[in-house]
Scaffold this active site. Sequence first.
Site, PDB file in Angstrom:
ATOM      1  N   HIS A 138       0.813  -0.967   0.175  1.00  0.00           N
ATOM      2  CA  HIS A 138       0.131  -0.236  -0.141  1.00  0.00           C
ATOM      3  C   HIS A 138       0.929   1.167   0.262  1.00  0.00           C
ATOM      4  O   HIS A 138       1.116   2.015   0.960  1.00  0.00           O
ATOM      5  CB  HIS A 138      -0.767  -0.427   1.363  1.00  0.00           C
TER       6      HIS A 138
ATOM      7  N   HIS B 282       0.930   4.703  -2.621  1.00  0.00           N
ATOM      8  CA  HIS B 282       1.099   5.388  -3.271  1.00  0.00           C
ATOM      9  C   HIS B 282       1.732   5.663  -3.690  1.00  0.00           C
ATOM     10  O   HIS B 282       2.527   6.864  -3.079  1.00  0.00           O
ATOM     11  CB  HIS B 282      -0.618   6.783  -3.174  1.00  0.00           C
TER      12      HIS B 282
ATOM     13  N   ASP C 163       1.961   3.674   2.480  1.00  0.00           N
ATOM     14  CA  ASP C 163       0.782   5.205   2.071  1.00  0.00           C
ATOM     15  C   ASP C 163       0.739   5.938   1.390  1.00  0.00           C
ATOM     16  O   ASP C 163       1.333   5.600   0.428  1.00  0.00           O
ATOM     17  CB  ASP C 163       0.119   5.546   3.410  1.00  0.00           C
ATOM     18  N   ASP C 164       1.694   7.516   1.957  1.00  0.00           N
ATOM     19  CA  ASP C 164       2.297   8.555   1.141  1.00  0.00           C
ATOM     20  C   ASP C 164       3.730   9.133   2.126  1.00  0.00           C
ATOM     21  O   ASP C 164       3.711   9.369   2.497  1.00  0.00           O
ATOM     22  CB  ASP C 164       0.535   9.165   1.508  1.00  0.00           C
TER      23      ASP C 164
ATOM     24  N   HIS D 157      -9.470   0.829  -0.981  1.00  0.00           N
ATOM     25  CA  HIS D 157      -9.441   1.684   0.132  1.00  0.00           C
ATOM     26  C   HIS D 157     -10.648   1.425   0.329  1.00  0.00           C
ATOM     27  O   HIS D 157     -12.024   1.590   0.319  1.00  0.00           O
ATOM     28  CB  HIS D 157      -9.348   2.786   0.084  1.00  0.00           C
TER      29      HIS D 157
ATOM     30  N   GLU E   1     -11.154   3.665   6.032  1.00  0.00           N
ATOM     31  CA  GLU E   1      -9.897   4.564   6.621  1.00  0.00           C
ATOM     32  C   GLU E   1     -10.855   5.556   7.527  1.00  0.00           C
ATOM     33  O   GLU E   1     -10.571   5.626   8.593  1.00  0.00           O
ATOM     34  CB  GLU E   1      -9.116   5.056   5.103  1.00  0.00           C
TER      35      GLU E   1
HETATM   36  N1  ADE Z   1      -5.005   8.953  -2.180  1.00  0.00           N
HETATM   37  C1  ADE Z   1      -3.381   8.877  -1.730  1.00  0.00           C
HETATM   38  N2  ADE Z   1      -3.488   8.340  -0.468  1.00  0.00           N
HETATM   39  C2  ADE Z   1      -4.069   8.181  -0.344  1.00  0.00           C
HETATM   40  C3  ADE Z   1      -4.911   7.313   1.057  1.00  0.00           C
HETATM   41  N3  ADE Z   1      -4.707   7.608   2.216  1.00  0.00           N
HETATM   42  N4  ADE Z   1      -6.116   7.176   1.103  1.00  0.00           N
HETATM   43  C4  ADE Z   1      -6.730   7.040   0.166  1.00  0.00           C
HETATM   44  N5  ADE Z   1      -6.538   7.983  -0.863  1.00  0.00           N
HETATM   45  C5  ADE Z   1      -5.057   8.084  -1.000  1.00  0.00           C
HETATM   46 ZN    ZN Z   2      -3.910   4.569   0.696  1.00  0.00          ZN
END
Ligand code: ADE
Ligand code: ZN
Length: 350
Positions: free
Chosen positions: A25, A27, A286-287, A205, A208
């Site tokens: 996971h 992005h 994630d990011d 997703h 969350e």
């Molecule tokens: N796009 C990038 N990060 C995300 C996240 N945590 N939740 C949903 N969309 C995303």
């Molecule tokens: Zn994500």
Amino acid sequence: MFKVHAVAAHRLPQLLRQMPKAELHIHIEGSLEPELIFALAQRNGVALPYASVEALRAAYAFTNLQSFLDIYYAGASVLLHEQDFYDMAWAYFERAAADHVVHAELFFDPQTHTERGVPMETVIHGLHRACVDAKAQLGVDAQLILCFLRHLSEEAALLTLQEALPFKDKFIGVGLDSSEVGHPPEKFTQVFALAKAHGLHLVAHAGEEGPPAYIWSALDVLHVERIDHGVQAIHDPVLMQRLAKDRVPLTVCPLSNQKLCVFPNLADHNIAQLLDAGLCVTINSDDPAYFGGYMNDNFVQTFAATGMNAQQAYALARNSFEASFVSETQRQHWLHELKVCFEGFVEHDD
Ligand code: ADE
Ligand code: ZN
């Protein structure tokens, strides 16, 4: 599962760092560091609404998912050419290799780019070339998963899938991301059915920020194989039983959850509870450029905050391979490597 020896707390970070792991996971647009955003902005003549790297970083004070997404989409606006996508992914792979990530499944958001006039081919070719080089030069095995933006329509997602299908040999699945609340999985029933008919893997997703009902519909309407995040499942005991019974993987992202105020205090994160309930939980970044850490930062900080132990570290790394979309032979190879790593991590007094 083999017996994991106890590891002293002060040695646990070393074990967490060196164990082989899969990231499921990430992005790839969320791995764009401010320095690279500014370098690409200059290279491409794109104006940014921030004066400097420091000013951009200072804006990373998020209150929820949407407050992050607004900045994340602005950051991605510097990506125009195939080489930009390659450079972004390559920078991630170098960090992944340093964190002993041996396999990565990367999300990408084509609509963020095609809406700005960047051809689908440019996005996919740049990312895919970096995946090929990552394997050859860094030993990191990598695959791509195309995500639909759920704040846009299903018609837009269908057009995106049709545009991407000529490059189907370069991605292994589809996912669903962006603003969750108000955009339930069932909005994308047709496009997921079409992706499945084309033999693609399905993930989404769910849970969350959104309710457990979104996890149920991701499973029963979209027929996904993994749930991204899924931490809100804790509020539905019947769902918890279903996830445990079917070993549905959850790709949990602790630092993301902390930064987006899902669990403002990492010590309150429910990952250990999910794991103890028998769910196939994994740790992911994630990011990472926006949330203060890549894979090993997520592992080390989460273990420090929650007091999880070596047995749980083994379970999380094992789950990452169990949940990955690799061949059975490849999975068994990495599970063996993981066992060897833990067996070799002998306690010594110091
Ligand atoms: N796009 C990038 N990060 C995300 C996240 N945590 N939740 C949903 N969309 C995303
Ligand atoms: Zn994500």
